[in-house]
Design an enzyme around this catalytic site. Sequence first.
Site, PDB file in Angstrom:
ATOM      1  NE  ARG A  31      -4.191  -1.529  -0.004  1.00 38.06           N
ATOM      2  CZ  ARG A  31      -5.195  -1.875   0.700  1.00 38.06           C
ATOM      3  NH1 ARG A  31      -5.538  -1.178   1.666  1.00 38.06           N
ATOM      4  NH2 ARG A  31      -5.746  -2.784   0.387  1.00 38.06           N
ATOM      5  NE  ARG A  35      -7.395   5.146   2.116  1.00 38.02           N
ATOM      6  CZ  ARG A  35      -8.327   4.276   2.772  1.00 38.02           C
ATOM      7  NH1 ARG A  35      -9.338   4.878   3.277  1.00 38.02           N
ATOM      8  NH2 ARG A  35      -7.842   3.124   2.960  1.00 38.02           N
ATOM      9  NE  ARG A  44     -10.179   6.937  -5.702  1.00 38.25           N
ATOM     10  CZ  ARG A  44     -10.569   6.582  -4.840  1.00 38.25           C
ATOM     11  NH1 ARG A  44      -9.548   5.640  -4.012  1.00 38.25           N
ATOM     12  NH2 ARG A  44     -11.587   6.249  -4.697  1.00 38.25           N
ATOM     13  CG  ASP A  80      -8.529  -3.878  -4.552  1.00 39.82           C
ATOM     14  OD1 ASP A  80      -8.105  -3.403  -3.640  1.00 39.82           O
ATOM     15  OD2 ASP A  80      -9.533  -4.832  -4.350  1.00 39.82           O
ATOM     16  CE1 TYR A 156     -13.299  -7.852   1.073  1.00 34.32           C
ATOM     17  CE2 TYR A 156     -11.357  -9.057   0.235  1.00 34.32           C
ATOM     18  CZ  TYR A 156     -11.965  -8.153   0.896  1.00 34.32           C
ATOM     19  OH  TYR A 156     -11.019  -7.295   1.546  1.00 34.32           O
TER      20      TYR A 156
HETATM   21  O1  CP3 Z   1       0.292   0.044  -3.030  1.00 34.54           O
HETATM   22  C1  CP3 Z   1      -0.212  -1.108  -3.142  1.00 34.54           C
HETATM   23  O2  CP3 Z   1      -0.174  -2.038  -2.585  1.00 34.54           O
HETATM   24  C2  CP3 Z   1      -1.038  -1.481  -4.404  1.00 34.54           C
HETATM   25  C3  CP3 Z   1      -2.044  -1.428  -4.612  1.00 34.54           C
HETATM   26  C4  CP3 Z   1      -3.209  -2.238  -3.978  1.00 34.54           C
HETATM   27  C5  CP3 Z   1      -4.666  -2.096  -3.419  1.00 34.54           C
HETATM   28  N1  CP3 Z   1      -5.390  -3.171  -3.075  1.00 34.54           N
HETATM   29  C6  CP3 Z   1      -5.162  -0.611  -3.651  1.00 34.54           C
HETATM   30  C7  CP3 Z   1      -6.043  -0.087  -2.884  1.00 34.54           C
HETATM   31  C8  CP3 Z   1      -3.085  -3.652  -3.519  1.00 34.54           C
HETATM   32  C9  CP3 Z   1      -1.998  -4.707  -3.515  1.00 34.54           C
HETATM   33  C10 CP3 Z   1      -4.264  -4.087  -3.176  1.00 34.54           C
HETATM   34  C11 CP3 Z   1      -4.572  -5.435  -2.412  1.00 34.54           C
HETATM   35  C12 CP3 Z   1      -5.767  -5.815  -1.563  1.00 34.54           C
HETATM   36  N2  CP3 Z   1      -7.151  -5.273  -1.708  1.00 34.54           N
HETATM   37  C13 CP3 Z   1      -5.778  -6.553  -0.520  1.00 34.54           C
HETATM   38  C14 CP3 Z   1      -4.785  -7.554  -0.074  1.00 34.54           C
HETATM   39  C15 CP3 Z   1      -3.744  -6.721   0.519  1.00 34.54           C
HETATM   40  C16 CP3 Z   1      -4.069  -6.430   2.164  1.00 34.54           C
HETATM   41  O3  CP3 Z   1      -4.363  -5.397   2.448  1.00 34.54           O
HETATM   42  O4  CP3 Z   1      -4.141  -7.573   2.655  1.00 34.54           O
HETATM   43  C17 CP3 Z   1      -7.190  -6.891   0.085  1.00 34.54           C
HETATM   44  C18 CP3 Z   1      -7.633  -7.575   1.064  1.00 34.54           C
HETATM   45  C19 CP3 Z   1      -7.863  -5.722  -0.856  1.00 34.54           C
HETATM   46  C20 CP3 Z   1      -9.246  -5.396  -0.600  1.00 34.54           C
HETATM   47  C21 CP3 Z   1      -9.350  -3.935  -0.056  1.00 34.54           C
HETATM   48  N3  CP3 Z   1      -9.467  -2.863  -1.257  1.00 34.54           N
HETATM   49  C22 CP3 Z   1      -9.370  -3.220   0.999  1.00 34.54           C
HETATM   50  C23 CP3 Z   1      -9.582  -4.274   2.356  1.00 34.54           C
HETATM   51  C24 CP3 Z   1      -9.480  -2.069   0.909  1.00 34.54           C
HETATM   52  C25 CP3 Z   1      -9.414  -0.901   2.013  1.00 34.54           C
HETATM   53  C26 CP3 Z   1     -10.760  -0.274   2.373  1.00 34.54           C
HETATM   54  C27 CP3 Z   1     -10.321   0.942   2.974  1.00 34.54           C
HETATM   55  O5  CP3 Z   1     -10.899   2.170   2.471  1.00 34.54           O
HETATM   56  O6  CP3 Z   1      -9.841   1.115   4.088  1.00 34.54           O
HETATM   57  C28 CP3 Z   1      -9.314  -1.597  -0.508  1.00 34.54           C
HETATM   58  C29 CP3 Z   1      -9.176  -0.447  -0.968  1.00 34.54           C
HETATM   59  C30 CP3 Z   1      -8.141   0.002  -1.607  1.00 34.54           C
HETATM   60  N4  CP3 Z   1      -7.332  -0.703  -2.369  1.00 34.54           N
HETATM   61  C31 CP3 Z   1      -7.345   1.409  -1.405  1.00 34.54           C
HETATM   62  C32 CP3 Z   1      -6.230   1.277  -2.280  1.00 34.54           C
HETATM   63  C33 CP3 Z   1      -5.310   2.427  -2.328  1.00 34.54           C
HETATM   64  C34 CP3 Z   1      -7.987   2.556  -0.702  1.00 34.54           C
HETATM   65  C35 CP3 Z   1      -8.825   3.122  -1.887  1.00 34.54           C
HETATM   66  C36 CP3 Z   1      -9.266   4.495  -1.445  1.00 34.54           C
HETATM   67  O7  CP3 Z   1      -8.256   5.716  -1.903  1.00 34.54           O
HETATM   68  O8  CP3 Z   1     -10.195   4.684  -0.774  1.00 34.54           O
END
Ligand code: CP3
Length: 350
Positions: A31, A35, A44, A80, A156
Amino acid sequence: MNRPETTDPAPLLVRALRREEVERKPVWFMRQAGRSLPEYRELREGIPMLEMCRTPDLCAEVTLQPVRRHGVDAGILFSDIVTPLEGVGIDVEIKSGVGPVIAEPFRRASDLERLRPLEPDADLPEVAEAIRIITAELGETPLIGFAGAPFTLASYLVEGRPSKSQELARAMQLEEPALFRDLLERLADIAIASLKAQVEAGVQAVQVFDSWAGSLSEATYREAVLPVSRRLFAEIEELGVPRIHFAVNAGHLMEAMAEAGSDAMGVDWRTPLSEARQRLGEGVALQGNLDPTVPLAGSEVLERETRALLAAAPERGHVFNLGHGVLPSTDPAMLTELVGLVHDITEKQS
Ligand code: CP3
């Protein structure tokens, strides 16, 4: 592929994942794009997450932001784990502060018909396009691709939204093991197709996120999940890039997950790297595992904890990372500082 000649030395990250001796330890952050960066939040603004993932220029820009700012040793594709599900037509949305939400969760055998095979060229051409832009910009710095592991994607689809204990998914596995297995096999095929397309487009390492596997007992993991994840890792071996396998809160599954056959195991911050090395042996590289709250605690704590972690980490086959994703409240300056610390502390005098 897009490397100019085979005699080029592989990137630092790739050499560390292959457990070769390296001149200093590579560092990147799960990540790292997101954010915590004001430049990300600005871009974004008003654009849904999954739309951003399907817009190559924007996707490339946010992937590159943390590389430019922090000087990390790898980019990770901005996408994602649910992107390929959207690609095969599943109605999914990423709600801010919540995570992926599925409009019609999977509950019965007929739902599986909605999960057709992924055809990356037709379903997700934007991802390969983004990867081509990113790798051209990154130059020597490698790009990491990724996919969700079958169990985490299944959780999911069945739960319909993020869940703490995955009770609906785990109940389905108990009640209808054949159906659950069929679901996992289809999701493995989707992950394999997605990873192949990412490597063909230019990513130089891949990470498979089984983020929620930790909710399973070892016995259930071994019976229901391991055979499918093992097939996934076997089928992507021919791609020739290092494969990292990661889960959170899954210390009890470490040996079982390593049996799926990756080149490296991601370790969360709850398990010391020295313990991971002891339990897994020398045959697998380790990635991790600074507690993501450490960068919130000030420079002095950051340096102390980083030095302690590096002192106990294996010399060979270690990639520095946090134990899970960057927390959104992290001051990005602390991450830049952390990259410098890891580089300075691990640099070999030659
Ligand atoms: O920078 C990186 O790591 C690359 C991008 C990335 C994202 N998601 C972007 C993202 C990666 C590798 C993921 C993988 C992902 N997505 C996982 C596995 C990693 C982990 O955290 O265990 C999982 C479980 C997800 C599912 C998911 N997508 C979640 C739980 C969330 C968070 C929700 C939140 O708002 O807290 C997301 C959203 C997400 N994916 C964001 C990002 C940058 C946040 C989006 C935003 O800007 O609001």
